[in-house]
Design a protein around this motif. Structure first.
Motif, PDB file in Angstrom:
ATOM      1  N   ASP A   1      23.290   0.335 -27.148  1.00  0.00           N
ATOM      2  CA  ASP A   1      24.290  -0.207 -26.217  1.00  0.00           C
ATOM      3  C   ASP A   1      24.008  -1.677 -25.938  1.00  0.00           C
ATOM      4  O   ASP A   1      24.915  -2.514 -25.958  1.00  0.00           O
ATOM      5  CB  ASP A   1      24.263   0.606 -24.924  1.00  0.00           C
ATOM      6  CG  ASP A   1      25.329   0.155 -23.942  1.00  0.00           C
ATOM      7  OD1 ASP A   1      26.518   0.172 -24.307  1.00  0.00           O
ATOM      8  OD2 ASP A   1      24.980  -0.207 -22.807  1.00  0.00           O
TER       9      ASP A   1
ATOM     10  N   LEU B   1      20.019   5.255 -27.867  1.00  0.00           N
ATOM     11  CA  LEU B   1      21.398   4.962 -27.474  1.00  0.00           C
ATOM     12  C   LEU B   1      21.441   3.805 -26.476  1.00  0.00           C
ATOM     13  O   LEU B   1      22.323   2.942 -26.540  1.00  0.00           O
ATOM     14  CB  LEU B   1      22.055   6.204 -26.870  1.00  0.00           C
ATOM     15  CG  LEU B   1      22.442   7.305 -27.879  1.00  0.00           C
ATOM     16  CD1 LEU B   1      22.808   8.594 -27.155  1.00  0.00           C
ATOM     17  CD2 LEU B   1      23.614   6.839 -28.748  1.00  0.00           C
ATOM     18  N   ALA B   2      20.470   3.783 -25.569  1.00  0.00           N
ATOM     19  CA  ALA B   2      20.403   2.685 -24.601  1.00  0.00           C
ATOM     20  C   ALA B   2      20.156   1.360 -25.313  1.00  0.00           C
ATOM     21  O   ALA B   2      20.772   0.332 -24.985  1.00  0.00           O
ATOM     22  CB  ALA B   2      19.301   2.955 -23.580  1.00  0.00           C
TER      23      ALA B   2
ATOM     24  N   ALA C   1      25.592   9.637 -24.729  1.00  0.00           N
ATOM     25  CA  ALA C   1      24.460   9.610 -23.792  1.00  0.00           C
ATOM     26  C   ALA C   1      24.681  10.598 -22.650  1.00  0.00           C
ATOM     27  O   ALA C   1      23.749  11.296 -22.231  1.00  0.00           O
ATOM     28  CB  ALA C   1      24.263   8.194 -23.254  1.00  0.00           C
ATOM     29  N   ARG C   2      25.916  10.661 -22.140  1.00  0.00           N
ATOM     30  CA  ARG C   2      26.216  11.602 -21.059  1.00  0.00           C
ATOM     31  C   ARG C   2      25.987  13.042 -21.509  1.00  0.00           C
ATOM     32  O   ARG C   2      25.408  13.860 -20.787  1.00  0.00           O
ATOM     33  CB  ARG C   2      27.673  11.424 -20.613  1.00  0.00           C
ATOM     34  CG  ARG C   2      28.040  12.256 -19.398  1.00  0.00           C
ATOM     35  CD  ARG C   2      29.502  12.087 -19.042  1.00  0.00           C
ATOM     36  NE  ARG C   2      30.366  12.753 -19.998  1.00  0.00           N
ATOM     37  CZ  ARG C   2      31.688  12.670 -20.006  1.00  0.00           C
ATOM     38  NH1 ARG C   2      32.300  11.886 -19.144  1.00  0.00           N
ATOM     39  NH2 ARG C   2      32.399  13.316 -20.901  1.00  0.00           N
TER      40      ARG C   2
ATOM     41  N   TRP D   1      19.770  17.846 -21.946  1.00  0.00           N
ATOM     42  CA  TRP D   1      18.377  17.758 -21.498  1.00  0.00           C
ATOM     43  C   TRP D   1      18.209  18.456 -20.152  1.00  0.00           C
ATOM     44  O   TRP D   1      17.292  19.257 -19.963  1.00  0.00           O
ATOM     45  CB  TRP D   1      17.998  16.279 -21.401  1.00  0.00           C
ATOM     46  CG  TRP D   1      16.540  16.009 -21.088  1.00  0.00           C
ATOM     47  CD1 TRP D   1      15.589  16.920 -20.754  1.00  0.00           C
ATOM     48  CD2 TRP D   1      15.904  14.732 -21.090  1.00  0.00           C
ATOM     49  NE1 TRP D   1      14.383  16.291 -20.534  1.00  0.00           N
ATOM     50  CE2 TRP D   1      14.546  14.944 -20.745  1.00  0.00           C
ATOM     51  CE3 TRP D   1      16.336  13.435 -21.353  1.00  0.00           C
ATOM     52  CZ2 TRP D   1      13.631  13.900 -20.649  1.00  0.00           C
ATOM     53  CZ3 TRP D   1      15.419  12.401 -21.265  1.00  0.00           C
ATOM     54  CH2 TRP D   1      14.084  12.638 -20.917  1.00  0.00           C
TER      55      TRP D   1
ATOM     56  N   LEU E   1      18.193   9.308 -26.240  1.00  0.00           N
ATOM     57  CA  LEU E   1      18.689   8.521 -25.107  1.00  0.00           C
ATOM     58  C   LEU E   1      18.165   7.090 -25.154  1.00  0.00           C
ATOM     59  O   LEU E   1      18.903   6.132 -24.902  1.00  0.00           O
ATOM     60  CB  LEU E   1      18.288   9.178 -23.790  1.00  0.00           C
ATOM     61  CG  LEU E   1      19.167  10.329 -23.289  1.00  0.00           C
ATOM     62  CD1 LEU E   1      18.606  10.905 -22.002  1.00  0.00           C
ATOM     63  CD2 LEU E   1      20.600   9.853 -23.066  1.00  0.00           C
TER      64      LEU E   1
ATOM     65  N   ILE F   1      24.023  14.075 -23.995  1.00  0.00           N
ATOM     66  CA  ILE F   1      22.610  14.328 -24.267  1.00  0.00           C
ATOM     67  C   ILE F   1      21.832  14.493 -22.961  1.00  0.00           C
ATOM     68  O   ILE F   1      20.950  15.356 -22.848  1.00  0.00           O
ATOM     69  CB  ILE F   1      22.021  13.192 -25.142  1.00  0.00           C
ATOM     70  CG1 ILE F   1      22.611  13.308 -26.554  1.00  0.00           C
ATOM     71  CG2 ILE F   1      20.499  13.265 -25.188  1.00  0.00           C
ATOM     72  CD1 ILE F   1      22.237  12.176 -27.482  1.00  0.00           C
ATOM     73  N   ARG F   2      22.162  13.684 -21.941  1.00  0.00           N
ATOM     74  CA  ARG F   2      21.523  13.876 -20.628  1.00  0.00           C
ATOM     75  C   ARG F   2      21.831  15.257 -20.071  1.00  0.00           C
ATOM     76  O   ARG F   2      20.963  15.908 -19.479  1.00  0.00           O
ATOM     77  CB  ARG F   2      22.009  12.789 -19.655  1.00  0.00           C
ATOM     78  CG  ARG F   2      21.323  11.442 -19.806  1.00  0.00           C
ATOM     79  CD  ARG F   2      21.590  10.543 -18.606  1.00  0.00           C
ATOM     80  NE  ARG F   2      23.007  10.220 -18.477  1.00  0.00           N
ATOM     81  CZ  ARG F   2      23.589   9.175 -19.046  1.00  0.00           C
ATOM     82  NH1 ARG F   2      22.874   8.337 -19.778  1.00  0.00           N
ATOM     83  NH2 ARG F   2      24.884   8.948 -18.871  1.00  0.00           N
TER      84      ARG F   2
ATOM     85  N   LEU G   1      15.562  14.669 -27.566  1.00  0.00           N
ATOM     86  CA  LEU G   1      16.621  14.232 -26.665  1.00  0.00           C
ATOM     87  C   LEU G   1      16.228  12.936 -25.943  1.00  0.00           C
ATOM     88  O   LEU G   1      17.044  12.031 -25.769  1.00  0.00           O
ATOM     89  CB  LEU G   1      16.937  15.335 -25.643  1.00  0.00           C
ATOM     90  CG  LEU G   1      17.562  16.623 -26.209  1.00  0.00           C
ATOM     91  CD1 LEU G   1      17.679  17.682 -25.116  1.00  0.00           C
ATOM     92  CD2 LEU G   1      18.936  16.338 -26.812  1.00  0.00           C
ATOM     93  N   ARG G   2      14.952  12.865 -25.533  1.00  0.00           N
ATOM     94  CA  ARG G   2      14.473  11.658 -24.853  1.00  0.00           C
ATOM     95  C   ARG G   2      14.593  10.441 -25.772  1.00  0.00           C
ATOM     96  O   ARG G   2      15.091   9.383 -25.367  1.00  0.00           O
ATOM     97  CB  ARG G   2      13.020  11.843 -24.412  1.00  0.00           C
ATOM     98  CG  ARG G   2      12.458  10.642 -23.659  1.00  0.00           C
ATOM     99  CD  ARG G   2      10.977  10.779 -23.374  1.00  0.00           C
ATOM    100  NE  ARG G   2      10.690  11.904 -22.505  1.00  0.00           N
ATOM    101  CZ  ARG G   2      10.043  13.004 -22.874  1.00  0.00           C
ATOM    102  NH1 ARG G   2       9.619  13.122 -24.140  1.00  0.00           N
ATOM    103  NH2 ARG G   2       9.817  13.986 -22.024  1.00  0.00           N
TER     104      ARG G   2
END
Length: 358
Positions: free
Chosen positions: A328, A324-325, A269-270, A276, A321, A272-273, A317-318
């Protein structure tokens, strides 16, 4: 002059009469101190000709030490740890002692440093900031070397590369170009990293490769498989190149090694952010150097991330994320399995968006 260059100069026998080693990176200070001692004294000579003090003696005592002829001739090394000689002066343009009174003996110390006995080497170390306006500091710059050991995280790519090559050179090893790229990316991706850790990993690589001279990317991946940042780098490289057949085994290797999915989700996630954010900055026309400044990435790593970001769309990418959230949350509530991560990787490789969980 950087650390690797200074260390090599010392090991080649170019030793100055006086050194001030200061700064955040205590490991570097220690390594340089050891290099100086190793160059000037044999193990048998150290009992008589090596003096190590924790804190400053009075200037007149230090002068006495500097001028004392070594036992049985040869060289002597005097090391003073945690020196306070270079703290900000209490009076402008004056050298003062702890009582605040002007210390006349400091003037003589300056003269001794300017004409050091050829049998003496003085090494002063501190992790404190130094006042470069001090007469003593300026004198050392003239007659010796004042070297700042800056934090490893502040090193640029060239310095890191030179350090890695120097460490491997001591072990009669070299590193392939793509393996060096992976090391640089790993270092750039880790929020905290120490030279002690990195040297230990290089030692493992040296032992792992045995009689082989060249360390390959495959060696790196085998030995450092437990370092998530390296695996995530390799995973993102595979995803960026749309190599799903390579990406899935890399993901599986991390999970099989016992790495908790939540940690991998956080690292992915880090990244990919970051991709982005970089993609949006590129779209506004920002140059690579400015993007590097804003993201805190060194030039080489920034250029690598810019290229990776171009392989994905913003919508992709959005959605990654969001997925992934959700993964998690599901893992933490025991409602997900490893197949969720595999699906996210597959869809990223295939440039398809990931549907939201119903």
């Amino acid at each position: 002059m950087n650390y690797s260059q200074l260390e090599e100069r010392i090991r080649q026998g170019e030793v100055s009469p006086v050194y001030l080693l200061y700064g955040e990176e205590h490991y570097i200070i220690q390594q340089l101190e050891h290099a100086i001692i190793d160059q000037l004294l044999t193990p048998d000579e150290r009992d008589c000709n090596l003096t190590v003090l924790d804190g400053d003696p009075k200037p007149e005592e230090l002068i006495g030490l500097l001028e004392t002829v070594p036992f049985l001739g040869g060289k002597q090394v005097i090391v003073i740890h945690n020196t306070a000689f270079f703290r900000a002066a209490k009076q402008d343009n004056a050298e003062v002692d702890e009582s605040g009174k002007s210390d006349k003996s400091s003037g003589r110390l300056l003269k001794v440093l300017a004409d050091m006995p050829d049998y003496t080497c003085l090494v002063l170390t501190t992790i404190e900031k130094v006042d470069k306006r001090r007469k003593l500091f300026k004198q050392i710059e003239k007659c010796g070397i004042a070297f700042e050991a800056i934090s490893f995280k502040s090193w640029d790519t060239k310095n890191i590369s030179q350090w890695v090559q120097a460490q491997l050179g001591k072990r009669q090893k070299k590193i392939a170009a793509n393996a060096m790229e992976a090391v640089l990316a790993m270092v750039g991706s880790m929020p905290r990293i120490s030279l002690v850790f990195l040297e230990a990993e290089l030692e493992k690589l040296s032992l792992y490769t045995g009689n082989r001279t060249i360390i390959t990317l495959q060696d790196l991946e085998a030995v450092l498989a437990s370092v998530p940042e390296l695996s995530v780098f390799a995973l993102l490289e595979a995803i960026g190149q749309k190599q799903v057949a390579k990406a899935l085994p890399l993901l599986g290797r991390q999970l099989a090694s016992g790495e908790h999915p939540a940690k991998l989700i956080g690292l992915l996630a880090r990244e990919i952010r970051l991709l982005w954010r970089i993609k949006e900055m590129v779209a506004t026309g920002l140059p690579a150097r400015e993007i590097g400044t804003r993201t805190g990435l060194v030039n080489y790593i920034c250029e690598k991330k810019i290229k990776q970001s171009q392989q994905f769309g913003i919508a992709q990418l959005r959605q990654a994320l969001l997925s992934l959230a959700q993964a998690d949350t599901d893992f933490k509530s025991s409602q997900a399995n490893e197949a969720v991560l595999e699906e996210i990787v597959i869809r990223l490789c295939h440039n398809t968006t990931i549907p939201s969980k119903p």
